[in-house]
Design an enzyme around this catalytic site. Structure first.
Site, short mmCIF file in Angstrom:
data_model
loop_
_atom_site.label_atom_id
_atom_site.label_comp_id
_atom_site.label_asym_id
_atom_site.label_seq_id
_atom_site.Cartn_x
_atom_site.Cartn_y
_atom_site.Cartn_z
N GLY A 220 0.83 -1.11 -0.12
CA GLY A 220 -0.08 -0.03 0.01
C GLY A 220 0.88 1.18 0.16
CG ASN A 221 -0.43 4.65 -1.55
OD1 ASN A 221 -1.08 5.52 -0.99
ND2 ASN A 221 -0.93 4.11 -2.68
NE ARG A 222 3.77 8.11 5.20
CZ ARG A 222 4.66 9.34 5.33
NH1 ARG A 222 5.61 9.59 4.47
NH2 ARG A 222 3.93 10.19 6.21
CB SER A 223 -2.85 8.37 -0.55
OG SER A 223 -3.79 8.92 -0.59
#
Ligand code: CTP
Length: 414
Positions: A220-223
Site C-alpha cells: 500500500g501507500n501512505r495516502s
C-alpha cells in the site's frame, strides 16, 4: 502550530471587564506574532484590569475604547466591516446578555452589531453567573445564531473557588479564532462563487490502492484520501453531482456524494472506466500503485517456506489516468495529480510538466511529498499546471481551500 503560510486576517479583539483580561494580552500577542492584523477594542471596565499601553504595545495598533473618538471615520462601522473575525475575550455575563439582545451601548457592542464577520466569544465569570438560567439562555441564543463560544473551562477561579467559568486558555482561543476566520472566508467565497458546478457530473478518486500479496498482506501507500475527499466535498457544495471512487480512505465519507468503495488499482480502473463516459470532469487524486504482485497467494506466506529472504515478482497495473484520457468523451476535463519528492522547485516542475504530457490530462496538480510532508495532514501546498506547462494557479492551506482552487481552475476552463 499554525502554518506560516496562513493568510493574514484582520481581527478585532474585544476585551471586556473581567480579571481574565490579563490573559487577553496573550491572545493578542499570539495573533500578532502569527502575522495577523489586530485591532483591540476595550471597554472602560476592561481598562481597570489591563492598561492601555500594554494593549497598544502588544497589538501594535492604537487602542479604541470610545464611541465618540474619531467620529469622522465612523470607526464602529469601519472596524466591523473590515474584520475577518471578531473575538471577545474575556466576555462577561453582561456582554453576552447585551450581544444576545442586540444592545449597542459602547464602541465594542456597536462594532459587533455593525459587523458581518463571524464572532467568537470566550466567556469568563463566576460559576454561579455562568450557570444562571439567564446566562445559559443568552449563550444558547448566541450559539443558535452561529457565534463560536470557546469554553468556559472548569478550574480555579479568581478566588479560592473552582468550577466552570474560567476563561479558556489563550492557545485554545487563538485556535478557535483562526478556524472561525477560515470558515468565514470559505462562506464568503462560497456566496460569491455560488453553485458554479450545478448539474455537472464530477468523478473524483481518493485514497491509496492496496495490492494484495496473500489473504492478510498487501502493498500500500501512505495516502489517507484527505485531498480527494476534500475535492469531492467542495464539488458537491458547488452543486456538482459527485461520484467518489474511494480506495481505503482514512477519513469519513463526505455527505451528498455517491461513494464507490474499491481497494486495488484494478478495481479502481474498472469502476472509473465504467463511470467515465457520463462525467464532465474527472479528478484523479488517488495514489495508485504502479505495480501489483504477479501472483496472489491463496494462503498466508510462511517463514518456513521463504527462508531468510523473500522475493516477489510484480506486474504493471493499468495506468488509469492514461486510459481515461484515451477514452475521453467530448468536452470532458481531466485532472491528474503528481506527488513528487524532488526538493528543487524547478526540477519538480519539470517532472510535473513531463508527467502531464505523458498522461495527456488537461491539468496536473503538483504537490511535494516527503517523509513529513503531504500525507496525513490537513494542509498542503500545490501548483496547478496546464497543457502548455504553465502554472495557472497555486494554492496553500487547508485541503478544502486547495480543493476549491483546483475546482476554480476546472470551472474557469469549462
Ligand atoms: N495514476 C493512475 N494509474 C496508475 C498510476 C497513477 O491513474 N497506475 C494517476 C494518479 O492518480 C495521478 C497520476 O496518475 O493522478 C500521477 O500519478 P503518479 O503515481 O505520480 O504517476 P506515475 O505515472 O506512476 O509516475 P511515477 O513514475 O512518477 O510514479
Amino acid at each position: 502550530m499554525e502554518s506560516q503560510s496562513e493568510r493574514p486576517w484582520r481581527i478585532v479583539v474585544g476585551v471586556t471587564g473581567g480579571i481574565a483580561a490579563y490573559k487577553a494580552v496573550s491572545v493578542i500577542r499570539s495573533l500578532v506574532l502569527l502575522g495577523h492584523r489586530v485591532d483591540v477594542i476595550a471597554t472602560e471596565h476592561a481598562l481597570r484590569f489591563v492598561g492601555r499601553p500594554t494593549l497598544e504595545a502588544i497589538s501594535r495598533n492604537p487602542l479604541r475604547t470610545d464611541l465618540y473618538e474619531n467620529v469622522a471615520t465612523v470607526q464602529h462601522v469601519a472596524l466591523g466591516q473590515q474584520a475577518d473575525v471578531v473575538v471577545i475575550a474575556p466576555a462577561t455575563a453582561n456582554t453576552l446578555a447585551k450581544i444576545a439582545n442586540g444592545i449597542a451601548d459602547d464602541l465594542l457592542l456597536n462594532t459587533v452589531l455593525a459587523s458581518r464577520a463571524p464572532l467568537v466569544v470566550a466567556p469568563a465569570m463566576h460559576t454561579e453567573m455562568w450557570q444562571h438560567p439567564a446566562t445559559q439562555a443568552n449563550a444558547r441564543r448566541l450559539d443558535e445564531r452561529g457565534v463560536t463560544i470557546v469554553g468556559p473551562d472548569s478550574g480555579r477561579l479568581t478566588g479560592t473557588d473552582e468550577g466552570p467559568g474560567r476563561m479558556s486558555e489563550p492557545e485554545d482561543i487563538v485556535a478557535a479564532v483562526l478556524a472561525t476566520a477560515r470558515a468565514g472566508a470559505r462562506d464568503r467565497e462560497e456566496r460569491l462563487r455560488g453553485r458554479d458546478l450545478e448539474g455537472r457530473h464530477v468523478l473524483v478518486t481518493a485514497g491509496g490502492t492496496r495490492e494484495p500479496i496473500d489473504p492478510v498482506r498487501f502493498l500500500g501507500n501512505r495516502s489517507s484520501g484527505r485531498q480527494g475527499v476534500a475535492v469531492a466535498t467542495r464539488a458537491a457544495a458547488r452543486g456538482a453531482e459527485v461520484t467518489l471512487v474511494a480506495a481505503n480512505i482514512e477519513v469519513p465519507e463526505p455527505d451528498g456524494v455517491n461513494v464507490v468503495r474499491v481497494s486495488s488499482a484494478e478495481q479502481m480502473a474498472t469502476a472509473c472506466l465504467e463511470l467515465a463516459p457520463r462525467q464532465d470532469v474527472i479528478i484523479m487524486a488517488a495514489a495508485v500503485a504502479d505495480f501489483r504482485p504477479e501472483h496472489v497467494l491463496d494462503g498466508k506466506i510462511k517463514k518456513e517456506q521463504t527462508g531468510d529472504a523473500l522475493t516477489l515478482t510484480f506486474t504493471k497495473n493499468p495506468d488509469i489516468l492514461r486510459s481515461l484520457v484515451l477514452a475521453r468523451v467530448p468536452d470532458q476535463t481531466i485532472v491528474g495529480f503528481a506527488a513528487e519528492t524532488e526538493e528543487d522547485d524547478d526540477a519538480r516542475l519539470e517532472l510535473a510538466r513531463a508527467k502531464r504530457e505523458r498522461k495527456g490530462c488537461d491539468f496536473l496538480v503538483l504537490n511535494r511529498v516527503g517523509w513529513n510532508e503531504g500525507f496525513q495532514r490537513e494542509d498542503t501546498e500545490v501548483q496547478i499546471i496546464d497543457e502548455r506547462g504553465e502554472v495557472v494557479a497555486e494554492s496553500t492551506g487547508e485541503k478544502l481551500s486547495v480543493a476549491d482552487a483546483i475546482l476554480d481552475v476546472v470551472a474557469r476552463e469549462r
